[in-house]
Design an enzyme around this catalytic site. Structure first.
Site, short mmCIF file in Angstrom:
data_model
loop_
_atom_site.label_atom_id
_atom_site.label_comp_id
_atom_site.label_asym_id
_atom_site.label_seq_id
_atom_site.Cartn_x
_atom_site.Cartn_y
_atom_site.Cartn_z
N ARG A 6 0.85 -1.20 0.00
CA ARG A 6 0.00 0.00 0.00
C ARG A 6 0.88 1.24 0.00
NH1 ARG A 6 -1.52 1.84 4.60
NH2 ARG A 6 -2.21 -0.15 5.45
N TYR A 36 -16.48 17.01 -15.22
CA TYR A 36 -16.83 15.59 -15.28
C TYR A 36 -17.92 15.32 -14.23
CZ TYR A 36 -16.31 10.56 -14.74
OH TYR A 36 -16.55 9.22 -14.66
N ASP A 61 -7.74 19.15 -13.65
CA ASP A 61 -8.04 17.82 -14.19
C ASP A 61 -7.60 17.85 -15.66
OD1 ASP A 61 -9.17 15.56 -15.36
OD2 ASP A 61 -10.93 15.60 -14.05
N LYS A 99 -8.35 6.83 -19.19
CA LYS A 99 -8.65 7.37 -20.51
C LYS A 99 -7.40 7.34 -21.39
CE LYS A 99 -12.49 8.05 -18.29
NZ LYS A 99 -12.80 9.29 -17.60
C1 LIG Z 1 -13.27 9.57 -16.29
C2 LIG Z 1 -12.92 10.89 -15.72
C3 LIG Z 1 -12.71 11.05 -14.34
C4 LIG Z 1 -12.88 9.91 -13.36
O1 LIG Z 1 -11.90 8.93 -13.49
P1 LIG Z 1 -12.14 7.36 -13.20
O2 LIG Z 1 -10.86 6.74 -13.63
O3 LIG Z 1 -13.33 6.93 -13.99
O4 LIG Z 1 -12.39 7.22 -11.74
C5 LIG Z 1 -12.35 12.31 -13.88
N1 LIG Z 1 -12.23 13.36 -14.72
C6 LIG Z 1 -12.44 13.24 -16.03
C7 LIG Z 1 -12.28 14.44 -16.92
C8 LIG Z 1 -12.80 12.02 -16.57
O5 LIG Z 1 -13.03 11.93 -17.89
#
Ligand SMILES: *Cc1c(COP(=O)(O)O)cnc(C)c1O
Length: 394
Positions: free
Chosen positions: A56, A108, A180, A205
């Site tokens: 961890r 998001y 983000d 992504k």
């Molecule tokens: C998918 C996404 C998230 C969340 O991420 P996860 O890996 O699904 O937990 C946060 N911000 C954006 C812009 C995203 O496209």
């Protein structure tokens, strides 16, 4: 653990993606970082270990990934998490009751839900503003503001936020700027270099890029903040396993190649759909018609692989269009090598209340296309099927 290796200054992006943190393994010479599928590590004497005590806290596969990410982001250090949301929740745990957060109103959907439904209950106060207009952000500051949370390009409307302007505002108020950067990736935009304190990613992504893992990354600008967040990474424990860390390391090696192809295809798709009958709006930061194209060109090295369109006929139009596509699979998520189509109002952004959705411009005819790396003529042919189906309903 050393988190940022010296010596990568000046090396190109893909060189860093392939080599940073990834020296051949010492015992066997394995060129690829092994999957250290272990939870614990033998100690030679009580308390005498080689930097690894418990997975961890630290795992060698995860450490290699974190070193590579920091080198790509120009960050002091990066930390990996079990999902993008796990990274976000751990960042939010830096705050205390009474703290005020200014967040973009075009977030998001899961980020909005985390803020509104979870951290709101812990006494953290959120204001959602149109961050593509810096004066609106400036007006939202209070004496309690400790964090500014921005996405750029935003999801799904691809508004561009001036990250340097946000950094100046946040710094002036002693607040942390979190960006983000999921849509842009460090190949196209490096928030830490533009003054952000943290760049956060859903690595699910583009970073992973093959729709085969769920992970998150936070890249941190300063040593002090890195240690604070690392403490929380270990204390909260929302960490990824070694297998997923390894998959993400593999994905990073081709990030630059994939992003270039995503972008080329996205521009082709945007230009093809622009002005077609039945298509009311095409949003892509690389189009001359995008109102913030200049800002995007200033702070990004490219315009990314997402194209958002608005079809005529609202929900019925969207159903007809998406239903006729064969290559663009109807699915949540984005950023994989394969093309996907998403209907934000019903799918990814259903957790955003309808009145907020409408105010932000997320209409029922809106479709978000994650343009993959397939051959462009095939993608255009597929979209043409969608257009024919759309027109036959009108
Ligand atoms: C998918 C996404 C998230 C969340 O991420 P996860 O890996 O699904 O937990 C946060 N911000 C954006 C812009 C995203 O496209």
């Amino acid at each position: 653990m050393a988190h940022q290796e010296p010596g990568w200054d000046g090396a190109g992006f893909t060189t860093r993606a392939i080599h940073a943190g990834q020296d051949p393994e010492a015992t066997t010479g394995s060129v690829i970082v092994p999957i250290y599928q272990t939870s614990t590590y033998a100690q030679e004497d009580i308390g005498a270990h080689r930097g690894f005590e418990y997975s961890r806290t630290d795992n060698p596969t995860r450490s290699a990934l974190q070193t590579a990410m920091a080198a790509l982001d120009g960050a002091h250090g990066s930390l990996a998490f079990g999902s993008g949301m796990a990274a976000e929740a751990t960042i939010m745990a830096l705050l205390q009751p009474g703290d005020h957060v200014i967040a973009s109103d075009d977030l998001y959907g899961g980020s909005y839900r985390l803020f509104d439904k979870v951290f709101g209950r812990y006494g953290i106060v959120f204001d959602f503003v149109d961050a593509s207009r810096p004066p609106e952000v400036e007006r939202a500051f209070t004496a309690e503001t400790r964090m500014v949370w921005i996405e750029s390009p935003t999801n799904p409307l691809l508004k561009i936020v001036d990250l340097s302007a946000m950094a100046r505002l946040a710094q002036g108020a002693g607040a942390l700027l979190v960006v983000d950067n999921t849509f842009a990736t460090p190949y196209l935009q490096r928030p830490v270099e533009l003054g952000a304190d943290i760049a956060v990613y859903s690595a699910t992504k583009y970073l992973g890029g093959h729709s085969d893992l769920v992970m998150g990354i936070a890249s941190v600008a300063s040593e002090e903040l890195y240690h604070r967040l690392k403490f929380h990474q270990n204390a909260i424990g929302a960490v990824p396993g070694p297998m997923d860390s390894w998959l993400l390391l593999r994905g990073l090696k081709t990030l630059a190649l994939r992003m270039e192809r995503h972008e080329r295809n996205a521009l082709g798709v945007a230009r093809y759909l622009e002005g077609q009958k039945g298509i009311e709006r095409v949003i892509y930061p690389g189009l001359a018609a995008h109102p913030q194209r200049e800002l995007a060109a200033r702070q990004m090295a490219g315009y990314g692989g997402i194209v958002t369109i608005e079809v005529a006929g609202g929900i019925d139009g969207a159903r007809a269009f998406m239903g006729a596509l064969r290559l663009f699979v109807t699915a949540e998520s984005l950023g994989g090598v394969e093309s996907l189509a998403d209907h934000p109002a019903i799918m990814t952004h259903a957790s955003v209340p309808p009145e907020l959705r409408e105010a932000a411009g997320i209409s029922d005819g809106l479709i978000r296309l994650s343009v993959g790396i397939e051959d462009e003529p095939d993608l255009l042919q597929d979209l043409d099927r969608g257009l024919q189906a759309l027109l036959s309903t009108q």
